[in-house]
Design an enzyme around this catalytic site. Structure first.
Site, PDB file in Angstrom:
ATOM      1  CD  GLU A  96      -2.941  -1.343   2.299  1.00  0.00           C
ATOM      2  OE1 GLU A  96      -3.985  -1.609   2.134  1.00  0.00           O
ATOM      3  OE2 GLU A  96      -2.402  -1.008   3.586  1.00  0.00           O
ATOM      4  CB  CYS A 109       3.051   7.470   3.068  1.00  0.00           C
ATOM      5  SG  CYS A 109       3.752   6.371   4.260  1.00  0.00           S
ATOM      6  CB  CYS A 116       7.662  -4.852   8.968  1.00  0.00           C
ATOM      7  SG  CYS A 116       9.013  -4.019  10.085  1.00  0.00           S
ATOM      8  CB  CYS A 120       6.237  -2.213  16.516  1.00  0.00           C
ATOM      9  SG  CYS A 120       7.936  -1.776  16.006  1.00  0.00           S
ATOM     10  CB  CYS A 123       2.736  -1.529  13.906  1.00  0.00           C
ATOM     11  SG  CYS A 123       3.114  -1.443  12.123  1.00  0.00           S
ATOM     12  N   GLY A 165       6.858  -1.679   6.256  1.00  0.00           N
ATOM     13  CA  GLY A 165       8.369  -2.099   6.188  1.00  0.00           C
ATOM     14  C   GLY A 165       9.171  -1.274   6.807  1.00  0.00           C
ATOM     15  CD  GLU A 166      13.510   0.070  10.033  1.00  0.00           C
ATOM     16  OE1 GLU A 166      12.448   0.673  10.716  1.00  0.00           O
ATOM     17  OE2 GLU A 166      14.427   0.858   9.512  1.00  0.00           O
ATOM     18  CB  SER A 197       9.800   6.895   9.345  1.00  0.00           C
ATOM     19  OG  SER A 197       9.852   6.368  10.653  1.00  0.00           O
ATOM     20  CB  SER A 220       9.591   4.702  15.368  1.00  0.00           C
ATOM     21  OG  SER A 220       9.229   5.092  14.042  1.00  0.00           O
ATOM     22  CG  LEU A 221      12.701   7.713  21.055  1.00  0.00           C
ATOM     23  CD1 LEU A 221      13.794   6.855  20.817  1.00  0.00           C
ATOM     24  CD2 LEU A 221      12.824   9.069  21.764  1.00  0.00           C
ATOM     25  CG  ASN A 222       7.226   4.802  18.840  1.00  0.00           C
ATOM     26  OD1 ASN A 222       6.665   5.842  18.501  1.00  0.00           O
ATOM     27  ND2 ASN A 222       7.103   3.591  17.997  1.00  0.00           N
ATOM     28  CG  ASN A 296      -3.795   5.827  13.767  1.00  0.00           C
ATOM     29  OD1 ASN A 296      -4.612   6.755  14.026  1.00  0.00           O
ATOM     30  ND2 ASN A 296      -2.765   5.885  13.157  1.00  0.00           N
ATOM     31  CB  CYS A 339       0.846   5.783  11.470  1.00  0.00           C
ATOM     32  SG  CYS A 339       1.408   7.492  10.954  1.00  0.00           S
TER      33      CYS A 339
END
Ligand code: SAH
Ligand code: SF4
Length: 344
Positions: A96, A109, A116, A120, A123, A165-166, A197, A220-222, A296, A339
């Site tokens: 996508e 995007c 991935c 996480c 996600c 993906g990463e 990112s 992406s710290l989170n 989300n 996201c």
């Protein structure tokens, strides 16, 4: 003639790769520049359309190379104008890409992998697991496919590598794709308008130190402590936040010029005032900008989004410490284009 799969897909070649490929035919560098312009500025689908190359040369190229294209098989439009493109790859896998209009900007995007592998816990792409890496052509063809649907009415102004993906787990293809995006004979995006990112893969970040980086970096710290981050992002066990931040601190100033930190806010997990205060300490010495992304929610994910009040309070603590903190309400949530909602 070579089978289609054996032929070199010209869109898999970075500008220097293309130059060497063309040189193997005894052709000069400017021929590779002409081809780049045909591919990425004029969006041609075949070598025969490259009319400033001799017929003989085109025939030779046709024997050993091809030009791949991708088409969206479904386009969904959200209430806020965000569009999600479902794209089928040649092997049947699906990815996508999301187009996000925002005032004068039109941001695309793009995905860098099918699924991935970093898992996480908040996600959906992570839930899918890793299927495979995208090739260079599959990354840049997302831009071309979406651009074609715009029919010249509007131009894509920004690219974010924040889809499925990463990116640093598909390092070489991602960096080649970025070279094409930034190249003056390629897509011509200014490096300030390309953002990569990453969840913070250390080997990739260290490799970046040695390269000419043509994009903005987002991490992406989170979380504000190792334990919570490891809980949300298992990759933190391998590459702890402390070491990631250390590498960023050592980035030469120009490259560091404002690193973006993404902080997905999860109720009761990383949204307390203490978290905000720890975050301030962690980011000391790194020119940074913080994007607060209220989670989300989806039924498959065992977390909740904090209240608006809680998010605002968190933001205020950061701002009082002179940090730039912006609350990013994800767009396109009603069509699962926000996201962390991309599943192909
Ligand atoms: N793998 C890269 C890029 C893709 S993810 C990375 O992790 O940075 C893009 C962004 O979406 C990341 O900042 C991630 O933290 C965020 N994200 C993932 N799931 C989310 C969710 N459920 N709600 C809000 N943001 C999410
Ligand atoms: Fe992968 Fe990024 Fe999702 Fe984590 S947030 S699983 S790194 S896509």
């Amino acid at each position: 003639m070579k089978d289609c799969r054996e032929k070199t897909d010209l869109k898999n070649l970075s500008p220097p790769d293309l130059e060497s490929f063309i040189a193997s035919f005894g052709k000069e560098r400017y021929r590779s520049i002409q081809i780049l312009r045909w591919l990425y500025q004029k969006s041609v689908h075949s070598l025969d359309e490259m009319t400033n190359l001799s017929k003989k040369f085109r025939e030779k190229l046709n024997l050993v190379s091809r030009i791949s294209t991708l088409q969206p098989i479904r386009i969904e439009v959200a209430g806020d104008g965000t569009k999600k493109f479902l794209i089928e790859l040649e092997d049947g896998n699906r990815i996508e890409s999301v187009l996000i209009p925002d005032k004068s900007r039109l941001t695309l995007c793009v995905s860098t992998q099918v699924g991935c592998g970093l898992g996480c816990r908040f996600c959906l792409t992570g839930k899918m697991g890793w299927k495979r890496d995208l090739s260079v052509s599959e990354i840049v063809n997302q831009i071309l496919a979406v651009r074609e649907t715009l029919g010249g009415k509007r131009s894509i102004t920004n690219i974010v590598l924040m889809g499925m993906g990463e990116p640093l787990a598909n390092y070489s293809n991602t960096l080649k794709a970025i070279e094409l995006m930034a190249h003056p004979d390629g897509f011509r995006f200014s490096s300030r308008r390309i953002t990569l990112s990453t969840a913070g893969l250390l080997p990739g970040l260290e490799q970046l130190l040695k390269e000419k980086v043509q994009f903005r970096l987002a991490i992406s710290l989170n979380a504000s402590d190792e334990e919570t981050r490891s809980h949300l992002m298992p990759v933190n066990r391998r590459y702890p936040m402390k070491r990631v931040l250390e590498v960023l601190r050592n980035f030469p100033l120009k490259r560091r010029a404002r690193i973006t930190f993404e902080y997905v806010m999860v109720e009761g997990v990383n949204d307390s005032p203490q978290d905000a205060k720890r975050l301030i300490k962690l980011l000391k010495g790194i020119p940074s900008k913080i994007n607060l992304i209220p989670l989300n929610e989806t039924p498959e994910i065992p977390f909740k989004r904090p209240s608006e009040e809680r998010v605002r309070q968190f933001q205020e603590i950061l701002m009082k410490a002179d940090l730039t903190a912006i609350v990013r309400t994800s767009k396109g949530a009603d069509i699962s284009a926000a996201c962390g909602q991309l599943q192909g």
